[in-house]
Design a protein around this motif. Sequence first.
Motif, PDB file in Angstrom:
ATOM      1  N   ARG A   1      14.246  -0.047   0.164  1.00 52.63           N
ATOM      2  CA  ARG A   1      13.183  -0.465  -0.756  1.00 52.63           C
ATOM      3  C   ARG A   1      12.580   0.719  -1.514  1.00 52.63           C
ATOM      4  O   ARG A   1      11.503   0.630  -2.077  1.00 52.63           O
ATOM      5  CB  ARG A   1      12.101  -1.219   0.023  1.00 52.63           C
TER       6      ARG A   1
ATOM      7  N   LYS B   1       0.106  -4.045 -12.276  1.00 53.66           N
ATOM      8  CA  LYS B   1      -0.326  -4.603 -10.988  1.00 53.66           C
ATOM      9  C   LYS B   1      -1.627  -3.941 -10.530  1.00 53.66           C
ATOM     10  O   LYS B   1      -2.553  -4.610 -10.067  1.00 53.66           O
ATOM     11  CB  LYS B   1       0.770  -4.375  -9.941  1.00 53.66           C
TER      12      LYS B   1
ATOM     13  N   LYS C   1      -4.564  -5.230 -12.407  1.00 52.17           N
ATOM     14  CA  LYS C   1      -4.918  -6.594 -12.015  1.00 52.17           C
ATOM     15  C   LYS C   1      -5.836  -6.553 -10.797  1.00 52.17           C
ATOM     16  O   LYS C   1      -6.853  -7.243 -10.740  1.00 52.17           O
ATOM     17  CB  LYS C   1      -3.634  -7.366 -11.697  1.00 52.17           C
ATOM     18  N   ASN C   2      -5.465  -5.757  -9.812  1.00 59.67           N
ATOM     19  CA  ASN C   2      -6.289  -5.605  -8.610  1.00 59.67           C
ATOM     20  C   ASN C   2      -5.793  -4.389  -7.835  1.00 59.67           C
ATOM     21  O   ASN C   2      -4.669  -4.401  -7.333  1.00 59.67           O
ATOM     22  CB  ASN C   2      -6.204  -6.850  -7.736  1.00 59.67           C
TER      23      ASN C   2
ATOM     24  N   GLU D   1      -6.178  -3.442  -4.944  1.00 58.84           N
ATOM     25  CA  GLU D   1      -5.758  -3.731  -3.567  1.00 58.84           C
ATOM     26  C   GLU D   1      -4.315  -4.231  -3.492  1.00 58.84           C
ATOM     27  O   GLU D   1      -3.717  -4.249  -2.427  1.00 58.84           O
ATOM     28  CB  GLU D   1      -6.678  -4.789  -2.934  1.00 58.84           C
ATOM     29  N   TYR D   2      -3.762  -4.654  -4.634  1.00 53.29           N
ATOM     30  CA  TYR D   2      -2.381  -5.158  -4.618  1.00 53.29           C
ATOM     31  C   TYR D   2      -1.343  -4.023  -4.632  1.00 53.29           C
ATOM     32  O   TYR D   2      -0.151  -4.258  -4.446  1.00 53.29           O
ATOM     33  CB  TYR D   2      -2.106  -6.061  -5.832  1.00 53.29           C
ATOM     34  N   LEU D   3      -1.781  -2.829  -4.905  1.00 53.04           N
ATOM     35  CA  LEU D   3      -0.853  -1.701  -4.964  1.00 53.04           C
ATOM     36  C   LEU D   3      -0.230  -1.450  -3.599  1.00 53.04           C
ATOM     37  O   LEU D   3      -0.946  -1.377  -2.589  1.00 53.04           O
ATOM     38  CB  LEU D   3      -1.601  -0.440  -5.428  1.00 53.04           C
ATOM     39  N   SER D   4       1.085  -1.336  -3.574  1.00 53.93           N
ATOM     40  CA  SER D   4       1.747  -1.073  -2.294  1.00 53.93           C
ATOM     41  C   SER D   4       1.275   0.255  -1.729  1.00 53.93           C
ATOM     42  O   SER D   4       1.244   1.269  -2.432  1.00 53.93           O
ATOM     43  CB  SER D   4       3.270  -1.003  -2.493  1.00 53.93           C
ATOM     44  N   PRO D   5       0.919   0.276  -0.440  1.00 52.22           N
ATOM     45  CA  PRO D   5       0.491   1.558   0.157  1.00 52.22           C
ATOM     46  C   PRO D   5       1.604   2.599   0.166  1.00 52.22           C
ATOM     47  O   PRO D   5       1.337   3.787   0.275  1.00 52.22           O
ATOM     48  CB  PRO D   5       0.078   1.158   1.581  1.00 52.22           C
ATOM     49  N   ARG D   6       2.845   2.138   0.037  1.00 55.51           N
ATOM     50  CA  ARG D   6       3.952   3.098  -0.002  1.00 55.51           C
ATOM     51  C   ARG D   6       3.887   3.969  -1.259  1.00 55.51           C
ATOM     52  O   ARG D   6       4.520   5.010  -1.328  1.00 55.51           O
ATOM     53  CB  ARG D   6       5.303   2.357   0.036  1.00 55.51           C
TER      54      ARG D   6
ATOM     55  N   LEU E   1       3.148   7.583  -0.770  1.00 53.41           N
ATOM     56  CA  LEU E   1       4.277   8.423  -0.385  1.00 53.41           C
ATOM     57  C   LEU E   1       5.211   8.638  -1.568  1.00 53.41           C
ATOM     58  O   LEU E   1       5.684   9.747  -1.824  1.00 53.41           O
ATOM     59  CB  LEU E   1       5.098   7.749   0.720  1.00 53.41           C
TER      60      LEU E   1
END
Lengths: 84, 424
Positions: free
Chosen positions: B84, B135, B138-139, B141-146, B149
């Motif tokens: 991913r 994204k 938009k919000n 909090e929707y951002l991938s925590p990855r 990294l």
Amino acid sequence: MDKNENEIFDLIAAHVADISLDIADGPIIRSSMLSPLGMDSIGRAELIARMLEELSLTASARDFYKANNLGELAMLFANKLKEQ
Amino acid sequence: MLTTNKVGITGMGTVSSIGNNVSTFCNSLRSGKSGIKKTPATEELKVSVDIAAKIEGFSFSDSIDRFQNVSEEKCQHAKRLGRRAPFVIQTSIVSALEAWSNARLHDNRPLPERVGLIVAGQNSTQNYQYDLISKFRKNPEYLSPRYALEFLETNQVGVLSELFDIKGEGFAVGGASATGNVGIIKGYQLVRAGLVDVCLVTGVVADLSPMDIQGFINIGAMGGKQYLDQPEKACRPFDTQHEGFIYGQASACVVLESEISAKKRGVSFLAEINGYALSLDSNSAANPNVDGEAKAMLSALNQAGLSVSDVDYINTHGSSSPLGDKTEAEAIGKAFKDHTSDLWLNSTKGLTGHCLYSAGVVETIATVAQMQQGFLHPNKNLETPVCDNLQFCGTEAIDYEFDVAMSNSFGFGGINTSIVLKRR
């Protein structure tokens, strides 16, 4: 968005299966905990971010950290959905 | 105590617009196949020039499965790390696996602490970040925590060091268009000084966002506007009709190794690195400098203990930029003087486009491949050279056995690099 708790659990299970490549502890059930499913802290945070987006929720990821298993996590999301 | 080991290349790997492994890449060089074409119209935001040499048809999983001499365990590990991950990480994994296999390091390697890793790349996740902006807006909090990294260049350091169990020195370097050469030079220094026995140097894909591409167009560095309907003609290094570089994508990786380590493991140098130069013009702008480039070429030869008459071939920076090509041609004339009539020149960018951060590694692989197989690849689209005192390869490949080559890379900010390679 009118998903019930069972539907939310199914969504969670699908995301867990996608995020984790190391599912070695049998099927994903409501009492499953995230660590044995190969989900580290980043995986958990990613799961919550994905669910927030999928359910179009506005909430802090911290609101979901207290869940002890996937069933409790589904319940927290269902409650948050009702509030909004 | 620092030593002065001989250093050579023992493995190479690449994923590029003209081949997703070194063998295919080399065949494309010989046949003069170009990866430059019009980019698919599906891309949402149209920039002024939609011509590029992009990696096409890349499947990460299929690429890993093609490594028949890599253990199943290692392939699964690679897939887990890259499944991913952004495109730039996936292509780095594949080219590094090819180079590692080529150097026969899977079953015969130095201790992890004696292996180093250099990621030659800067701003390589620009398009990945650009894609996530909507994204995020938009919000948040929707951002991938990855993302925390993955937007860092050092993610490549972490991923590749884990995959190959590398525990020596490791870091990322940047040098604009000279980044690849800077990476090779820093790896050479580590091995030569005896700080590591083996150093993996990987040049990463420049995954430019539409904004980056438009920036290069607006500053006048990127060409193609006159060739929107003839994309195959847009990149023309050293031709009087050149108008700027054409963007290319490639991941490329070389294994650098000390002679002692290579002998101990029973592997041969594909080529020896004899010398290098890395110097600055003290210039914050984009314009190149004749004296700076000539000095880099002569310094590299001086370090190699060679004279200008020893050099048979230069893989030029040759970006198709009018000022860049003119400056490099003048610098070669200034450095090599009367010897220019015996010195062959070509530009790999005419086929691959300008791969920016990985360009130096791509072109070192091209140089070594030509040296090993005894040919020089064509200069695509070179119809009327910008000068008549230099010996450019024509539009067909030529058979040519040679022993000493130089590979040039120059970057914005007055960064000049040259590497001297010798046949073994």
